[in-house]
Motif scaffolding. Structure first.
Motif, PDB file in Angstrom:
ATOM      1  N   LEU B 111      53.963  21.623  73.600  1.00 37.69           N
ATOM      2  CA  LEU B 111      52.897  20.227  73.297  1.00 37.69           C
ATOM      3  C   LEU B 111      51.649  20.777  72.850  1.00 37.69           C
ATOM      4  N   ASP B 112      50.854  20.207  71.811  1.00 40.04           N
ATOM      5  CA  ASP B 112      49.790  20.601  71.179  1.00 40.04           C
ATOM      6  C   ASP B 112      48.781  19.985  72.010  1.00 40.04           C
ATOM      7  N   PHE B 113      48.229  20.466  72.926  1.00 37.88           N
ATOM      8  CA  PHE B 113      47.192  19.514  73.633  1.00 37.88           C
ATOM      9  C   PHE B 113      46.095  20.461  73.730  1.00 37.88           C
ATOM     10  N   GLY B 114      44.703  19.386  74.038  1.00 38.57           N
ATOM     11  CA  GLY B 114      43.600  20.279  74.286  1.00 38.57           C
ATOM     12  C   GLY B 114      43.457  20.687  75.699  1.00 38.57           C
ATOM     13  N   PRO B 115      42.148  21.304  76.101  1.00 39.28           N
ATOM     14  CA  PRO B 115      42.132  22.180  77.394  1.00 39.28           C
ATOM     15  C   PRO B 115      42.576  21.272  78.577  1.00 39.28           C
ATOM     16  N   TRP B 116      42.290  20.053  78.629  1.00 35.89           N
ATOM     17  CA  TRP B 116      42.471  19.105  79.952  1.00 35.89           C
ATOM     18  C   TRP B 116      43.551  18.043  79.793  1.00 35.89           C
ATOM     19  N   GLU B 117      44.297  18.083  78.554  1.00 37.63           N
ATOM     20  CA  GLU B 117      45.169  17.118  78.424  1.00 37.63           C
ATOM     21  C   GLU B 117      46.475  17.085  79.213  1.00 37.63           C
ATOM     22  N   GLN B 118      46.765  15.896  79.952  1.00 37.19           N
ATOM     23  CA  GLN B 118      48.190  15.882  80.835  1.00 37.19           C
ATOM     24  C   GLN B 118      48.451  14.365  80.621  1.00 37.19           C
ATOM     25  N   ILE B 119      49.906  14.281  80.568  1.00 37.47           N
ATOM     26  CA  ILE B 119      50.601  13.064  80.485  1.00 37.47           C
ATOM     27  C   ILE B 119      51.000  12.460  81.641  1.00 37.47           C
ATOM     28  N   PHE B 120      50.238  11.170  81.961  1.00 41.08           N
ATOM     29  CA  PHE B 120      50.790  10.553  83.314  1.00 41.08           C
ATOM     30  C   PHE B 120      51.497   9.123  83.060  1.00 41.08           C
ATOM     31  N   TYR B 121      52.291   8.874  84.105  1.00 39.40           N
ATOM     32  CA  TYR B 121      52.954   7.602  84.271  1.00 39.40           C
ATOM     33  C   TYR B 121      51.935   6.746  84.994  1.00 39.40           C
ATOM     34  N   GLY B 122      51.659   5.520  84.759  1.00 39.15           N
ATOM     35  CA  GLY B 122      50.743   4.633  85.532  1.00 39.15           C
ATOM     36  C   GLY B 122      51.817   3.442  85.981  1.00 39.15           C
ATOM     37  N   GLU B 123      51.858   3.451  87.106  1.00 31.93           N
ATOM     38  CA  GLU B 123      52.769   2.315  87.600  1.00 31.93           C
ATOM     39  C   GLU B 123      51.728   1.046  88.412  1.00 31.93           C
ATOM     40  N   PHE B 124      52.171   0.211  87.784  1.00 25.24           N
ATOM     41  CA  PHE B 124      51.430  -1.042  88.354  1.00 25.24           C
ATOM     42  C   PHE B 124      52.171  -2.217  88.935  1.00 25.24           C
ATOM     43  N   ASP B 125      53.194  -2.004  89.119  1.00 28.78           N
ATOM     44  CA  ASP B 125      54.327  -3.117  89.794  1.00 28.78           C
ATOM     45  C   ASP B 125      55.413  -2.108  90.412  1.00 28.78           C
ATOM     46  N   GLY B 126      55.006  -1.311  91.360  1.00 25.77           N
ATOM     47  CA  GLY B 126      56.305  -0.322  91.741  1.00 25.77           C
ATOM     48  C   GLY B 126      57.352  -0.965  92.878  1.00 25.77           C
ATOM     49  N   GLY B 127      57.963  -0.114  93.357  1.00 26.27           N
ATOM     50  CA  GLY B 127      58.951  -0.729  94.406  1.00 26.27           C
ATOM     51  C   GLY B 127      60.420  -1.204  93.989  1.00 26.27           C
ATOM     52  N   ARG B 128      60.499  -0.521  92.458  1.00 27.92           N
ATOM     53  CA  ARG B 128      61.838  -0.572  91.925  1.00 27.92           C
ATOM     54  C   ARG B 128      62.070   0.569  90.864  1.00 27.92           C
ATOM     55  N   ARG B 129      63.156   0.791  90.566  1.00 29.15           N
ATOM     56  CA  ARG B 129      63.691   1.886  89.371  1.00 29.15           C
ATOM     57  C   ARG B 129      62.959   1.457  88.389  1.00 29.15           C
ATOM     58  N   LYS B 130      62.223   2.362  87.597  1.00 32.22           N
ATOM     59  CA  LYS B 130      61.814   2.232  86.255  1.00 32.22           C
ATOM     60  C   LYS B 130      61.753   3.429  85.492  1.00 32.22           C
ATOM     61  N   ARG B 131      61.594   3.206  83.949  1.00 30.21           N
ATOM     62  CA  ARG B 131      62.017   4.178  82.947  1.00 30.21           C
ATOM     63  C   ARG B 131      60.870   4.636  82.229  1.00 30.21           C
ATOM     64  N   VAL B 132      60.843   5.985  81.648  1.00 26.73           N
ATOM     65  CA  VAL B 132      59.946   6.378  80.526  1.00 26.73           C
ATOM     66  C   VAL B 132      60.799   6.979  79.599  1.00 26.73           C
ATOM     67  N   LEU B 133      60.391   6.601  78.447  1.00 30.68           N
ATOM     68  CA  LEU B 133      61.578   7.351  77.288  1.00 30.68           C
ATOM     69  C   LEU B 133      60.741   8.541  76.597  1.00 30.68           C
ATOM     70  N   VAL B 134      61.281   9.692  76.549  1.00 28.70           N
ATOM     71  CA  VAL B 134      60.964  10.652  75.419  1.00 28.70           C
ATOM     72  C   VAL B 134      61.746  10.932  74.404  1.00 28.70           C
ATOM     73  N   LYS B 135      60.999  10.633  73.333  1.00 25.40           N
ATOM     74  CA  LYS B 135      61.831  10.884  71.926  1.00 25.40           C
ATOM     75  C   LYS B 135      61.108  11.852  71.289  1.00 25.40           C
ATOM     76  N   ILE B 136      61.910  12.906  70.847  1.00 23.22           N
ATOM     77  CA  ILE B 136      61.071  14.056  69.997  1.00 23.22           C
ATOM     78  C   ILE B 136      61.832  14.024  68.737  1.00 23.22           C
ATOM     79  N   ILE B 137      61.118  13.960  67.817  1.00 19.96           N
ATOM     80  CA  ILE B 137      61.801  14.216  66.017  1.00 19.96           C
ATOM     81  C   ILE B 137      61.163  15.500  65.546  1.00 19.96           C
ATOM     82  N   GLY B 138      61.718  16.320  64.814  1.00 21.34           N
ATOM     83  CA  GLY B 138      61.203  17.287  63.927  1.00 21.34           C
ATOM     84  C   GLY B 138      61.992  18.200  63.417  1.00 21.34           C
ATOM     85  N   GLU B 139      61.649  19.520  63.624  1.00 20.56           N
ATOM     86  CA  GLU B 139      62.616  20.633  63.263  1.00 20.56           C
ATOM     87  C   GLU B 139      62.651  21.883  64.034  1.00 20.56           C
TER      88      GLU B 139
END
Lengths: 139, 139, 139
Positions: B111-139
């Motif tokens: 992951l080509d990040f700057g010094p402090w970059e981190q990825i967050f999931y932000g939940e605003f209506d919790g209390g149930r199962r929810k998903r995040v999709l990770v899709k990567i394309i390349g070589e």
């Protein structure tokens, strides 16, 4: 790698509106024949948005009221941008909240969406012809 | 071109939370074997966000207070969307401020990040199962 | 699939500024030789933005005033993040409104832009060296 490009055209009669463009983006995907990759859908104009949210008219009214509170259209003289002769200063701000673009995963020839995701064109300065770009890359 | 797809699942017990998902996204990248390309990480639900910022708890408290000021949860009757029986009108607005997705460059298998970059999931209506999709394309 | 990567460096003397980086991104594209694909342009720092809008100084003043209203710099004690010794809590919020990144279609070897689209670096905590990443994939 294959690539596909198409412009979607709009002429919204009102100043502001939200239009569901999921069917048109899906048509682009089918026309592209691409089955794995990414689709970029972006407003080509800087007073409009492309975003993903719910296809629920009450929510769209909420967005309209909320954006108007965050960046009111009137008085137009409150925006320096309007000294250029424009009256769309607010539209440039509203568009930043809603975003210029979405990137959607393409999996097995489909828009890889969660249960309620739909793509919208957000118009904040209508009354003239404007465009959305659909660019798809993949295989 | 190669592609990789994985869903990350969450069940946040509170209504709102920020969760660092950088390790899981990094695991996806290692599993994909892709060394040059782009990773799309997006919330699959329309009352949640994926964004990149600092892994600092005080800042997360600031986001929580600020978003609640920009789009308060209460009174729920202020949002037309809640006439559908939902109470999450505010969550649809908060998610637009924080964004649906991030696109991250992949360089030399990282992951080509700057010094402090981190990825967050932000939940605003919790209390149930929810998903995040990770899709990567390349070589 | 080909890929290209370059960092653009900035050292903005003021706390906040908007800088047109379209020429530098275009130089990257020409250097890459890529004719069809996508370009990702993202801030590598979490108190800065990359966004697309109008190259009009009055509008930039409007953004400055509006962001300062939505997330004021002073008093710095209003942000828990600033208890870490920083004074840039507001910058982390402003950056979320304006966004971390843009993805731009590449068509026929050009940035596939609408009539007024220009790419800007938005600095919200200047006075030191910071970077923008340009990553282009395609053919």
């Amino acid at each position: 790698m294959r690539s596909f490009r198409k412009e979607l055209w709009f002429n919204v009669p009102t100043r502001r509106a939200f239009i569901n463009i999921t069917p048109q983006v899906n048509d682009c995907l089918q026309e592209s024949g691409i089955r794995e990759g990414m689709a970029l859908v972006n407003a080509m104009h800087i007073t409009a948005s492309v975003f993903i949210n719910d296809n629920e008219p009450g929510l769209h009214d909420d967005y309209e009221a909320w954006l108007e509170k965050l960046a009111p259209h009137e008085p137009v003289a409150q925006y320096k941008h309007n000294r250029t002769g424009e009256d769309n200063g607010d539209a440039h701000l509203k568009r930043q909240v809603m975003g210029r673009e979405v990137v959607v995963a393409i999996t097995n020839g489909k828009l890889d969406f969660g249960p309620w995701e739909q793509i919208f064109y957000g118009e904040f300065d209508g009354g003239r012809r404007k465009r959305v770009l659909v660019k798809i890359i993949g295989e």
